[in-house]
Design an enzyme around this catalytic site. Sequence first.
Site, short mmCIF file in Angstrom:
data_model
loop_
_atom_site.label_atom_id
_atom_site.label_comp_id
_atom_site.label_asym_id
_atom_site.label_seq_id
_atom_site.Cartn_x
_atom_site.Cartn_y
_atom_site.Cartn_z
N HIS A 49 -15.36 -36.82 -12.34
CA HIS A 49 -14.69 -35.52 -12.30
C HIS A 49 -15.56 -34.42 -12.91
CE1 HIS A 49 -12.10 -32.35 -13.99
NE2 HIS A 49 -11.54 -32.45 -12.80
N CYS B 159 -56.58 -33.85 -2.77
CA CYS B 159 -55.38 -34.04 -3.59
C CYS B 159 -55.69 -33.80 -5.07
CB CYS B 159 -54.79 -35.42 -3.38
SG CYS B 159 -55.89 -36.75 -3.85
#
Length: 799
Positions: A426, A757
């Site tokens: 919740h 990279c």
Amino acid sequence: MKKDKQFILWFKDLEIDDVPYVGGKNASLGEMYRNLTKKKVNIPNGFAVTAHAYRYFIIKAGIKDKIKQVLSDLNTKNIKNLQERGRKVRELILNADFPEELKEEIKKAYRQMCGEYGKNTDVAVRSSATAEDLPDASFAGQQETYLNIRGDSSLIESCKRCFASLFTNRAISYREDKGFDHFKIALSIGVQKMVRSDIASSGVMFSIDTESGFKDVVYITGAYGLGENVVQGAVNPDQFYVFKPTLKQNKRPILMKKLGDKSIKMIYTQDSNKPTKNIPTPPPDREKFSISEDEILTLARWAVIIEEHYSKKAKYFKPMDMEWAKDGKTNQLFIVQARPETVVSQKDKSVLEEYKLRQRSQVLVKGNAVGTKIGSGKVNIIKNAHQIEKFRKGEVLVTDMTDPDWEPIMKIASAIVTNRGGRTCHAAIVSRELGIPCVVGTNKGTDVLKQGAPVTISCAEGEEGFVYKGLLKYEIEKHNLKKLKRPRTKVMMNVANPDKAFEFSFIPNDGVGLAREEFIINDYIRIHPRALINFNKLKDKAAKEKIELLTKGYKDKTQFFIDKLAQGVATIAAAFYPKDVIVRMSDFKSNEYANLIGGKEFEPTEDNPMIGWRGASRYYDQNYKDGFALECKAMKKVREEMGLTNVKLMIPFCRTIEEGKAVLAEMKKQGLQRGKNKLEVYVMCEIPSNVILAEEFAKIFDGFSIGSNDLTQLTLGLDRDSELVSHVYDERNAAVKKLIALVIHKAKKAKRKIGICGQAPSDFPDFAQFLVTQGIDSISLNPDTVIKTTLKILEQEKK
């Protein structure tokens, strides 16, 4: 008789358009029962007590005007006023008598269910409001649910309590906030056959990632016993992710399995006044997953069927929020509820909002991060709903768990921290809807955090959420993605952390140029692969104990390594699917390998590990090749079992052609053959020999990725870990740039792909522009530099 004049409607007679008669929950159950049971989705039968029945009762009992009078001076900003008005309205409903004709209809329908399922059958009694689950209003847990209800009188009593729950404090407050008229909304009740998950398991699932909004996964949570505990956040559940595109190809793409502690479970009692109770979960069950891999995949397939059905009906993509349960008697799975997901799917994806913490301090507690924001304020520990009037706007709500009674204060909190609950509880659902950071499942937040102390809550650092001491500085960067053009040069990303992959996938990109195994091994596995292979022979007792703890549930310790590495890589590959994801095989140095649990027994002591036994030289060596075999098995699992063939593999620190051939031979032994099943194998270009012999390397590999960090240190002959010579280290040195220009030229001539990279283009936009002028195919950047460097690349391409 028309639907709007009936007291009872069976699921088989309902469809999604019947929300005005039976509310969102029941209309959805009817829609699925009618259409999806024939597609092998199991849905328990039942009936709806209609909204007409509710209105009939309110008028016949003569309480409508009395309710209006009680609410005439309602002030939801005043908690006491709200509590008092809510209590009075509920008492009016609970003390009123049901009309006899309505009672008889309900009893008659219940007896019909007993005819189908057996005498005195157990049912779930759920509220279903006629304005539930609108695109911008989730009504999460606004009304009540009663489980294990048996017999006429208990059923009638539960129905009356459901009607009264239309006027819980949170429901009144929510309707006022959303501008809904209390008297235009009515309540229907779903009476559904119970699934005996009290002796099995249950949970919640979404057909979208609830944090990032990534739409290609099913996210499943589960725990033992009845589902209320997972829904309300009373337990920290197991968590699973399944990738939808390759699931449809009949693969088994379980991207993640995370064990929750599942400390309690809700079971049946014999007491009709209190038909369910919580008991502790036995320790052996807590250490096992609540469902099997086959069951995870079945639930995921159903989630896809349900989502596709509702999307087709709505004529737009409609992700779903579902509740599932397993029957412990028949071992069958069931879907017991489905509603549209109403928070993350409504977010505007054209503006990228990045929260960045600019300071760090002591971490007081941590748990699961909900959302990606940061918030701060003074701690206010609220133990139960009776204390909520002590809460002030802008404070950080710290509690054991929340339920819908807490919503009036949740919406004025700067952040929320709970001891219990997972990412579908919740507190998580409501904080997402409110757009505030929330950390759930900390286990000890209420004990560790001090009342009134200033804290900063960060959900911007991946799956884990942190509560830091003090009010720390942070900033929010916004990027309008609609205006960003794509350059000709491919802009890829360096991604190490699987927890951030879904979120990063929304940054405009052409795939992943570097996914490093080291992060996954260090953070998810933490154990040396050879310590798992030789577990029974380990001399280090402390290491053995740690390994036992981390590999709970695994008889074969090596399978733990394979599964965890595969799941980490697969999550990154799924996030960017079907774009290329280049995975570099492990590139730890021997001192870093030694720091893994059990590693010291298997690693040498080297004077300069930076240029020692690392990368390719380990993979075919007698002293590590069985460890490399586990890496290969993990990659085979990702590509073949999970179907993520967008994964390409890359070999680091390959000094010679002979080494390259030896590594490819080891990979082939493990079923990873270059060219088979579209497998491409790249080599890192980070040693001058890779540049000088580029034509030869191009004959045995499919492409190159320049590692500018190592290429710089080996070209300039310095140790990049030594601060004594750090002032000489510069990727923009003329010698380094000459080598890079040369290898790009040679790769192009050999018709091989070449990218970079290394760190340099992320740090220096002018270096990225130099690469563009040399005609590089792709530049892989750190995620936080992608947008600014893309703009520099576009500028250079224009020239």
